[in-house]
Design an enzyme around this catalytic site. Structure first.
Site, PDB file in Angstrom:
ATOM      1  N   ASP A 151      14.757  16.240 119.508  1.00  0.00           N
ATOM      2  CA  ASP A 151      16.608  16.870 118.499  1.00  0.00           C
ATOM      3  C   ASP A 151      16.098  18.326 117.985  1.00  0.00           C
ATOM      4  OD1 ASP A 151      14.312  15.094 117.590  1.00  0.00           O
ATOM      5  OD2 ASP A 151      15.551  14.313 116.328  1.00  0.00           O
ATOM      6  N   HIS A 177       9.606   7.125 110.889  1.00  0.00           N
ATOM      7  CA  HIS A 177       9.869   7.507 109.175  1.00  0.00           C
ATOM      8  C   HIS A 177       9.464   6.245 108.697  1.00  0.00           C
ATOM      9  CE1 HIS A 177      12.248  10.886 110.114  1.00  0.00           C
ATOM     10  NE2 HIS A 177      13.073  10.379 110.762  1.00  0.00           N
ATOM     11  N   ASP A 186       9.558  16.434 116.488  1.00  0.00           N
ATOM     12  CA  ASP A 186      10.435  16.123 116.232  1.00  0.00           C
ATOM     13  C   ASP A 186      10.600  16.892 115.184  1.00  0.00           C
ATOM     14  OD1 ASP A 186      11.868  13.360 116.532  1.00  0.00           O
ATOM     15  OD2 ASP A 186      12.749  13.667 115.137  1.00  0.00           O
ATOM     16  N   HIS A 230      12.864  16.000 112.787  1.00  0.00           N
ATOM     17  CA  HIS A 230      12.727  15.388 111.142  1.00  0.00           C
ATOM     18  C   HIS A 230      10.890  15.346 111.269  1.00  0.00           C
ATOM     19  CE1 HIS A 230      17.115  13.918 113.312  1.00  0.00           C
ATOM     20  NE2 HIS A 230      17.419  13.824 112.318  1.00  0.00           N
TER      21      HIS A 230
HETATM   22  C1  SP5 Z   1      13.282   9.646 115.290  1.00  0.00           C
HETATM   23  C2  SP5 Z   1      14.527  10.070 114.682  1.00  0.00           C
HETATM   24  O1  SP5 Z   1      14.878  11.424 115.338  1.00  0.00           O
HETATM   25  N1  SP5 Z   1      15.336   9.996 113.581  1.00  0.00           N
HETATM   26  C3  SP5 Z   1      16.412   9.852 112.770  1.00  0.00           C
HETATM   27  C4  SP5 Z   1      17.387   9.939 111.775  1.00  0.00           C
HETATM   28  C5  SP5 Z   1      18.093  10.518 111.266  1.00  0.00           C
HETATM   29  N2  SP5 Z   1      18.938   9.576 110.654  1.00  0.00           N
HETATM   30  C6  SP5 Z   1      20.405  10.660 110.043  1.00  0.00           C
HETATM   31  C7  SP5 Z   1      20.911  11.120 111.168  1.00  0.00           C
HETATM   32  C8  SP5 Z   1      22.224  10.900 110.220  1.00  0.00           C
HETATM   33  C9  SP5 Z   1      23.401  11.782 111.420  1.00  0.00           C
HETATM   34  N3  SP5 Z   1      24.078  12.280 111.535  1.00  0.00           N
HETATM   35  C10 SP5 Z   1      25.449  12.181 111.656  1.00  0.00           C
HETATM   36  C11 SP5 Z   1      26.418  13.203 111.930  1.00  0.00           C
HETATM   37  C12 SP5 Z   1      27.760  13.034 112.736  1.00  0.00           C
HETATM   38  N4  SP5 Z   1      28.311  14.176 112.625  1.00  0.00           N
HETATM   39 ZN    ZN Z   2      14.293  13.068 115.078  1.00  0.00          ZN
END
Ligand code: SP5
Ligand code: ZN
Length: 372
Positions: free
Chosen positions: A296, A171, A207, A209
């Site tokens: 993930d 990211h 990944d 994302h």
């Molecule tokens: C490297 C990588 O996988 N980065 C991911 C970044 C995600 N950031 C936003 C995460 C949102 C988390 N949501 C939490 C929901 C709780 N119920």
């Molecule tokens: Zn990720």
């Protein structure tokens, strides 16, 4: 397969993050890398090596030196400014609409780094969910060294090598950190390979994302092709990039391929996407693929919504290696800690053409059942 690991990641000691303004238990924690380390050590087929120092030049080859200076000084600034906080997170971001109607020249002049740490974090940051602590810079620098040592092993003749990078990287854009990422380990690796070999390089990002940072860094570049399979940004972070119509510009037109998937994507959906992605990777000449490897996509991941299982990671590793290209495999995300070690072991054994037998009894390497 050799594994590059540094205990320096432990300095990025994270317990909380914020989500929509509220503190929640952190996802990107030190235990992630330790789980993977333990599983690969227990396997016995993965010799560990420590990274060597590669200095700052490979970092500023893809990142703004201002970002490096911000990350280096951020925590001492928090302290100097008397901010009593467990971690630094931004207060205000320079949203582009703030400057609507102003000329590009005016914006360049006005949108500059302020003094307050909460403004600085907004200036350099993408989101409020990437906490920065005292040891973040040390750990992020070590993660880059892990990636570059992995590159050294592969350019030195290894068919593949795995860098257990933490914090992750995809990211992080040229002038921006975010999404738990500070330096873009995979982009720094790809740039280093291009410069060392003169060959074209493909980044395969699996990944959950979209790797907005990797896409941004190579957007106009003909020599690095970015291919990513990820959750559709309509419903998932990073929300504002990752759509299928983003193909690159200028010399980079056609060198960016985004494959967004819907919620609940299955093993079959995912393998079909991998086939498409590998076709795009193989369409460019070159001998090395940089893999941005995230888990993930796993069915039980707390922040993803795909339905992948451990077996399919073995199969994806196998197919990626079956391209015949050499693999620089770098860890990105993956937040279901009980499964991380086994998922990494499955992927990497697949990439070596070795069978995968889950560890007996637990199925997760150690300790009991997993709450869904
Ligand atoms: C490297 C990588 O996988 N980065 C991911 C970044 C995600 N950031 C936003 C995460 C949102 C988390 N949501 C939490 C929901 C709780 N119920
Ligand atoms: Zn990720």
């Amino acid at each position: 397969m050799q594994v590059v690991y540094s205990p320096a990641h432990l300095a990025h000691d994270i317990t909380l993050e914020t989500f929509m303004g509220l503190p929640i238990p952190a996802n990107e924690v030190a235990e992630r890398a330790e789980k993977i380390r333990q599983a690969l050590e227990a396997d016995g087929g993965f010799p560990f090596v420590e990274p060597t120092e590669h200095g700052e030049a490979p970092i500023t080859a893809v990142h703004d030196p201002g970002l490096v200076r911000f990350l280096e000084a951020a925590w001492s600034e928090v302290r100097r400014q008397g901010l009593q906080r467990p971690f630094l997170s931004a207060d205000t971001y320079p949203n582009r609409q703030m400057f609507e109607g102003m000329s590009p020249d005016a914006v360049a002049r006005l949108a500059r780094e302020p003094e307050h740490a909460a403004g600085r974090a907004g200036f350099w940051g993408l989101d409020s969910a990437a906490p920065l602590v005292a040891g973040t810079y040390i750990a992020a620098r070590a993660a880059v060294d892990v990636a570059l040592t992995t590159v050294d092993l592969v350019l030195g003749g290894a068919t593949s090598a795995y860098g257990l990078c933490r914090p992750p990287g995809h990211h992080a854009a040229r002038s921006m950190y975010g999404g738990y990422c500070f330096f873009n380990n995979a982009a720094i690796a790809a740039e280093t390979i291009v410069r060392a070999t003169g060959e074209r390089v493909a980044i395969l990002d699996v990944d959950y994302h979209h790797g907005n940072g990797s896409q941004q860094i190579f957007w106009r570049r003909a020599d690095v092709r970015y291919v990513s399979i990820h959750a559709d940004p309509d419903r998932a972070y990073p929300y504002f990039l990752g759509r299928a119509d983003e193909v690159g510009e200028g010399d980079g037109t056609g060198e960016n391929l985004n494959i967004p998937l819907g919620a609940g994507a299955t093993n079959d959906d995912y393998v079909a996407a991998v086939e498409r992605a590998l076709e795009a990777v193989l369409a460019v000449p070159g001998s090395v693929i940089v893999v941005s490897l995230g888990f993930d996509t796993y069915g039980l991941d707390p922040i993803g919504d795909f339905a992948l299982t451990t077996d399919v990671y073995h199969e994806i590793g196998r197919r990626t290696a079956a391209t015949g290209r050499r693999l620089v495999i770098l860890q990105e995300g993956g937040y279901h800690r009980p499964s991380l070690g086994e998922n990494a072991r499955a992927w990497l054994r697949g990439a070596e053409g070795r069978a995968f037998d889950p560890l007996p009894a637990t199925g997760f390497g150690e300790g009991g059942a997993v709450a869904g």
